[in-house]
Scaffold this active site. Structure first.
Site, PDB file in Angstrom:
ATOM      1  N   GLU A   1       0.814  -1.221   0.000  1.00 33.73           N
ATOM      2  CA  GLU A   1       0.000   0.000   0.000  1.00 33.73           C
ATOM      3  C   GLU A   1       0.849   1.273   0.000  1.00 33.73           C
ATOM      4  OE1 GLU A   1      -0.643  -2.583   1.997  1.00 33.73           O
ATOM      5  OE2 GLU A   1      -2.585  -3.296   1.267  1.00 33.73           O
TER       6      GLU A   1
ATOM      7  N   HIS B   1     -11.120  -4.522   9.112  1.00 34.14           N
ATOM      8  CA  HIS B   1     -11.659  -4.370   7.753  1.00 34.14           C
ATOM      9  C   HIS B   1     -12.986  -3.609   7.752  1.00 34.14           C
ATOM     10  CE1 HIS B   1      -8.848  -7.704   7.132  1.00 34.14           C
ATOM     11  NE2 HIS B   1      -8.934  -7.520   5.835  1.00 34.14           N
TER      12      HIS B   1
END
Lengths: 340, 329
Positions: free
Chosen positions: B62, B131
């Site tokens: 990321e 998440h």
């Protein structure tokens, strides 16, 4: 009028010390970095400059030798210890000095200081205050070149400490898998602030880490401008030909502390003295004089010319207007053309 | 051009496709966005339409991905980064906060970062604490970033197109429960302006201000309340940064009561800023009851469905909060 040294662009690959023109440009570049930083060190000591700065005195061959392998249209990303890279790519010494003196005419209009000099006109995408922060950015700029089909390359400078950051790993891997036109130039000056490379890594050479990404890595005597240029030139040619990145490790040393607060408690006077005997400028001067490429007088004349440029940068920057708080709020976002 | 009923996901995909057709510098990069079609299926067939170069699959990196987007944006590209779950922006924070947000200002204004970062936010899928977060306040707190949260399919398309046009870094936070919802969406590439709050419903009794998935929940609550004789104005903030307070203040002046609804935890959340701005402004004098916030609990999102539902506002909670507010003082 721009107050710059004239970097070598488009050089043919021969050693920098071999011809008078390249020797002159190389010496001028290294002396400009040295004298610029000596000047700001002195301004700081006399209380005429505020903030902090990171000096690269002792490392000049790395910045100037590496930039000599580039074309004018190529890009660089730089570090907190970045004055040499800016100068090597052709930055205006007066605008640099003005930035450090917190002036409106500085490269960042007084908003960035020593650690954040960028210059779009010379392809300098910015020095960076975050260790390894520029490495993914360099990969991205190189990705753009590849996608646009240009033949421009990106030279990404960082220190030994940056190679222990996750950003290094992620970005070098991206550049490797996509064969991006980027040259990773690690200036290994042996210390990440106070922590030595002997303590911070188990591999002997940072260049060994290239193997983990399937790209070439080379360790270079970083205080030898000819050696740095040769390695970087190979890496640039490789990148430009579409064969992907190279990791070049320049072994060098900073004479000064990490920043203004450093008391040098982590290294010995003897070690610093030892490296001062490996002065990259003296080494290069001696070589070109020995080769008969330049005379001592010619070298001294180059130094005097640079001294004049640095003096001019200070006097011009000192009289420039202070940076202006009135424009700050409107400067956070780029305005949308035609309004939104 | 006509409106069709398409899903929020399809609207995003349509926006990306139209932007890529219009400008060769627009490209997308992210994890599993290529042949896989994206973790939530948003990129779908774009890989087949535009190829692997412009719908660029990346390793799980990321920080590297966002950094590469910053670098590409600096030299004239218009990257759209997809971060698979907004929670993973934590892995990329240096490039978002220290680089993308700062570069234009810090480097003197010559360079800018026209990057779009899309990421799914929110709970409701049983994916638990790593998440399911709503991290919009992190980004709204950083000068130099723009933050939008589309609540409808139309705005999912319109705000994304506006974000791609914008010369600054824009975070587009998409609620994952909205991806499969449908609504009328204009076929043409119509922009939803960034920096404008939207009045989604008008009512005389109070104003509900909401973000993301809480907009549709608030509208449903308002419909139910209408049957009980309570008429609510509902304002969809749409852009958290820069924040447009004008319609909110106007609604406060008109109704005298305000309920602020967000999924994110209450403590130091986005609605705290809305509340503070109201408290600092003249519209405060129009209030007939204290400002009320209905937010997620100040805990991580749990896994079990009954626990997950219990920690963020649901429609009955909104109805209850409105009824309490109407009874005050």
């Amino acid at each position: 009028m721009a107050n710059t040294i004239s970097p070598l662009f488009g050089h043919n690959g021969a050693p920098l010390s071999e011809s008078a023109d390249t020797a002159r440009a190389t010496l001028a570049g290294m002396l400009a970095v040295r004298q610029f930083e000596e000047a700001v060190d002195s301004l700081f000591a006399r209380g005429l400059m505020h903030g902090t700065m990171h000096l690269s005195i002792g490392q000049e061959a790395s910045a100037i030798g590496a930039c000599a392998a580039l074309e004018q249209t190529d890009f660089i990303t730089s570090t907190h210890r970045g004055h040499g890279h800016c100068i090597g790519k052709g930055a205006d010494l007066t605008r640099m000095m003005a930035e450090l003196l917190a002036k409106q005419t500085g490269y960042c209009r007084g908003r960035g200081g020593s650690m954040h000099i960028a210059d779009a006109s010379t392809g300098n995408l910015g020095a960076n205050g975050i260790v390894a922060g520029g490495i993914p950015i360099a990969a991205g700029a190189a990705l753009a070149q590849k996608m646009k089909g240009t033949d421009r390359v990106v030279m990404c400078f960082f220190g030994d400490g940056a190679t222990n950051e996750g950003a290094f790993h992620e970005a070098v891997n991206l550049a490797a898998i996509w064969d991006l036109p980027v040259i990773f130039v690690c200036e290994n000056n042996k210390y990440g602030m106070s922590f030595s490379t002997e303590k911070s890594m188990k591999v002997e050479h940072i260049a060994d880490r290239a193997a983990a990404y399937g790209i070439p890595g080379i360790t270079v005597e970083g205080n030898d401008a000819d050696a740095v240029y040769a390695a970087c030139n190979d890496a640039v040619l490789r990148a430009r030909a579409g064969h992907g990145p190279t990791l070049v490790e320049n072994i060098t040393y900073r004479w000064k502390g990490h920043s203004k607060s450093d008391k040098n408690l982590y290294r010995t006077k003897e070690e610093i003295e030892d490296w001062k005997h490996k002065d990259p400028i003296v080494k290069f001067e001696n070589r070109v004089i020995e080769l008969g490429v330049l005379t001592r007088e010619e070298c001294d004349a180059i130094a005097a010319d640079i001294r004049e440029k640095i003096r001019a940068s200070i006097s011009e920057a000192t009289t420039a207007p202070d940076s202006d708080p009135a424009e700050l709020l409107a400067s956070v976002y780029r305005a949308i053309e035609g309004g939104n | 051009m006509t409106d069709r009923i398409i899903t929020y996901s399809e609207a995003i995909r349509e926006a990306i496709g139209q932007a890529m057709e219009a400008d060769p510098n627009v490209f997308m990069l992210g994890e599993d966005i290529g042949i896989y079609g994206g973790a939530f299926g948003v990129s779908g067939d774009l890989y087949h339409r535009f190829g692997a170069d412009r719908i660029r699959d990346t390793p799980i990196s990321e920080l590297g991905i966002v950094g590469a987007a910053v670098g590409a944006a600096l030299v004239g590209m218009k990257p759209i980064v997809e971060i698979q779950f907004s929670d993973f922006t934590a892995q990329a924070m240096d490039q978002i906060v220290n680089q993308a947000a700062k570069i234009h200002f810090m480097l003197g204004g010559e360079l800018s970062v026209p990057m779009v970062l899309r990421a799914p936010i929110g709970s409701g899928t049983g994916a638990a604490a790593q998440h399911s977060q709503s991290l919009e306040a992190w980004f709204a707190h950083v000068p130099g970033l723009k933050v939008v949260m589309p609540a409808t399919a139309q705005d999912a398309k319109g705000l994304l197109l506006a974000a791609i046009d914008d010369p600054n870094p824009v975070l587009v936070l998409e609620h994952k429960l909205l991806y499969k919802t449908s609504g009328p969406v204009t076929e043409a590439a119509v922009r939803t302006p960034i920096g404008k709050s939207h009045v989604a419903r008008t009512g005389k009794d109070l104003v509900i201000v909401a973000t993301g998935v809480m907009v549709s929940r608030s509208l449903e609550a308002a419909a139910a309340l209408s049957e009980k004789g309570i008429e609510a104005t509902v304002i969809d903030v749409r852009t958290l940064s820069p924040l447009d307070m004008e319609p909110i203040e106007e609604a406060v002046r008109a109704t005298g009561r305000i309920l602020l609804v967000q999924e994110a935890p209450k403590h130091v959340g986005f609605m705290a800023e809305v509340s503070a701005r109201l408290a600092e402004g003249k519209s405060l004098y129009s209030l007939e009851a204290p400002i009320k916030r209905l937010c997620g609990m100040d805990i991580p999102i749990p896994y079990a469905p009954q626990l997950e539902k219990a920690v963020v506002p649901q429609i009955p909670n909104i109805i209850q909060a409105v009824e309490d507010l109407i009874r005050e003082p």
